[in-house]
Write an enzyme that holds these catalytic residues in place. Structure first.
Site, PDB file in Angstrom:
ATOM      1  N   HIS A 294      -5.953 -14.996   9.281  1.00 45.83           N
ATOM      2  CA  HIS A 294      -4.948 -13.933   9.207  1.00 45.83           C
ATOM      3  C   HIS A 294      -5.251 -12.737  10.102  1.00 45.83           C
ATOM      4  O   HIS A 294      -4.536 -11.747  10.056  1.00 45.83           O
ATOM      5  CB  HIS A 294      -4.785 -13.472   7.757  1.00 45.83           C
ATOM      6  CG  HIS A 294      -4.367 -14.572   6.838  1.00 45.83           C
ATOM      7  ND1 HIS A 294      -3.251 -15.347   7.058  1.00 45.83           N
ATOM      8  CD2 HIS A 294      -4.931 -15.059   5.702  1.00 45.83           C
ATOM      9  CE1 HIS A 294      -3.148 -16.256   6.105  1.00 45.83           C
ATOM     10  NE2 HIS A 294      -4.157 -16.103   5.270  1.00 45.83           N
TER      11      HIS A 294
ATOM     12  N   ARG B 152      20.867  17.686  -2.171  1.00 47.41           N
ATOM     13  CA  ARG B 152      21.288  16.291  -2.068  1.00 47.41           C
ATOM     14  C   ARG B 152      22.215  15.931  -3.220  1.00 47.41           C
ATOM     15  O   ARG B 152      22.161  16.564  -4.275  1.00 47.41           O
ATOM     16  CB  ARG B 152      20.069  15.364  -2.145  1.00 47.41           C
ATOM     17  CG  ARG B 152      19.164  15.429  -0.960  1.00 47.41           C
ATOM     18  CD  ARG B 152      19.741  14.628   0.175  1.00 47.41           C
ATOM     19  NE  ARG B 152      19.037  14.917   1.413  1.00 47.41           N
ATOM     20  CZ  ARG B 152      18.308  14.019   2.067  1.00 47.41           C
ATOM     21  NH1 ARG B 152      18.171  12.805   1.608  1.00 47.41           N
ATOM     22  NH2 ARG B 152      17.726  14.348   3.197  1.00 47.41           N
TER      23      ARG B 152
ATOM     24  N   PRO C 140       0.824  -1.218   0.000  1.00 51.35           N
ATOM     25  CA  PRO C 140       0.000   0.000   0.000  1.00 51.35           C
ATOM     26  C   PRO C 140       0.849   1.255   0.000  1.00 51.35           C
ATOM     27  O   PRO C 140       1.851   1.342   0.694  1.00 51.35           O
ATOM     28  CB  PRO C 140      -0.817  -0.097   1.289  1.00 51.35           C
ATOM     29  CG  PRO C 140      -0.276  -1.233   2.061  1.00 51.35           C
ATOM     30  CD  PRO C 140       0.628  -2.033   1.193  1.00 51.35           C
ATOM     31  N   GLU C 141       0.486   2.210  -0.820  1.00 53.32           N
ATOM     32  CA  GLU C 141       1.168   3.507  -0.846  1.00 53.32           C
ATOM     33  C   GLU C 141       0.217   4.553  -0.263  1.00 53.32           C
ATOM     34  O   GLU C 141      -0.875   4.236   0.188  1.00 53.32           O
ATOM     35  CB  GLU C 141       1.597   3.831  -2.273  1.00 53.32           C
ATOM     36  CG  GLU C 141       2.590   2.779  -2.803  1.00 53.32           C
ATOM     37  CD  GLU C 141       3.456   3.297  -3.938  1.00 53.32           C
ATOM     38  OE1 GLU C 141       3.731   4.507  -3.976  1.00 53.32           O
ATOM     39  OE2 GLU C 141       3.857   2.485  -4.786  1.00 53.32           O
TER      40      GLU C 141
ATOM     41  N   ARG D 134       1.151 -11.477   5.682  1.00 53.37           N
ATOM     42  CA  ARG D 134       2.613 -11.624   5.688  1.00 53.37           C
ATOM     43  C   ARG D 134       3.261 -11.080   6.960  1.00 53.37           C
ATOM     44  O   ARG D 134       4.479 -11.148   7.103  1.00 53.37           O
ATOM     45  CB  ARG D 134       3.177 -10.957   4.436  1.00 53.37           C
ATOM     46  CG  ARG D 134       2.610 -11.643   3.179  1.00 53.37           C
ATOM     47  CD  ARG D 134       3.079 -10.996   1.909  1.00 53.37           C
ATOM     48  NE  ARG D 134       4.512 -11.152   1.718  1.00 53.37           N
ATOM     49  CZ  ARG D 134       5.171 -10.655   0.688  1.00 53.37           C
ATOM     50  NH1 ARG D 134       4.526  -9.949  -0.219  1.00 53.37           N
ATOM     51  NH2 ARG D 134       6.462 -10.825   0.576  1.00 53.37           N
TER      52      ARG D 134
END
Ligand SMILES: [Zn+2]
Length: 283
Positions: free
Chosen positions: A94, A156, A2-3, A114
């Site tokens: 789960h 950077r 998921p983002e 997971r």
């Protein structure tokens, strides 16, 4: 994984379905789900009972529910889901944590196949939980400052995609949305940040916000009553992807076949024509 748009969709679901309710019991069914809780599962279970959930908040891919001065912090990891439903429905294998509510209404289940996700209670964390204080604001927070970010980005010495994925610079941009934003801004992922010109950085930050915003708008429509969902994929936004996962397919802008490069154990997708490779790439 998921983002930000998917996590924001979950946050809105929590806001609609659990905020304002009082927790009755908490049961940890798998200790790994609370591995960041200093005193373990028992502490996590007792810290919440009888308390009310005041608001659902987010920074990057972290979510938290404020509970008085404290916070119930969650990270969904690779496959975590927060599901709301009738309390008597079967318990899937789960489910890692189950929360019931004093009103006897729908319960909340943290499901994580997971087990990379986790939850923990953070004392005095309601405003911003300490474990995530180092994470930079994401483009949808009031604290997000694109002008300051542009300066830090150009200071950077790294590749621009690495910079986008650096959660201490900007949070919430994962691999998929980084590739999409770079394509929109016509920048190659290995472009050294110190060579970016002012207008290129503005174009990029605008693209990041647009891509995330569009994905968010679509994520919102997939949202079902009583169901707080993250499917672990890019969801409904998938059909709008220009480059990600589209190796050898034509660039939607110029028709050139999309190229895939290996990048940090994953992939980067670019249009070789719209996003020319820099002379001195930073890989
Ligand atoms: Zn192109």
């Amino acid at each position: 994984m998921p983002e930000l748009p998917e996590v924001e969709t979950v946050r809105r679901g929590l806001q609609d379905h659990v905020v304002g309710r009082t927790v009755e019991t908490v049961r940890v069914l798998h200790p790994r789900a609370v591995r960041r809780q200093p005193a373990g599962p028992a502490e996590f279970e007792t810290a919440l009972g009888g308390r009310s959930l005041d608001s659902a908040r987010r920074r990057g891919k972290y979510l938290w529910l404020s509970v008085g001065e404290d916070a119930l912090l969650a990270h969904l990891g690779m496959s975590g889901q927060l599901l709301v439903g009738e309390p008597d429905r079967p318990l899937s294998p789960h489910v890692r944590i189950r929360f019931t509510f004093a009103d006897g209404g729908p319960d909340l289940r943290f499901t994580d196949q997971r087990t990379f996700g986790h939850m923990c209670m953070v004392r005095d964390g309601a405003e911003l939980p300490a474990p995530i204080a180092h994470i930079a604001p994401d483009p949808f927070e009031a604290a997000y400052d694109p002008a300051a970010l542009a300066l830090r980005l150009r200071a950077r010495h790294t590749g621009v995609k690495r910079a986008l994925l650096d959660q201490s610079l900007i949070s919430g941009v994962g691999n998929i949305y980084a590739d999409e934003a770079l394509w929109r801004a016509r920048l190659h992922w290995a472009r050294p940040t110190e060579t970016l010109k002012g207008p290129e950085v503005s174009r990029l930050l605008t693209a990041v916000r647009e891509v995330l915003g569009e994905a968010l708008a679509v994520g919102g429509t997939s949202f079902d009553d009583l169901y707080v969902n993250v499917n672990g994929e890019s969801g409904y936004f998938e059909r709008s992807l220009a480059v990600y996962g589209r190796e050898n397919l034509p660039c939607p802008r110029c028709g050139t076949p999309i190229r895939r490069d290996a990048f940090m154990n994953r992939s980067s997708y670019t249009c070789p024509r719209c996003q020319p490779r820099p002379r001195r790439p930073r890989l």
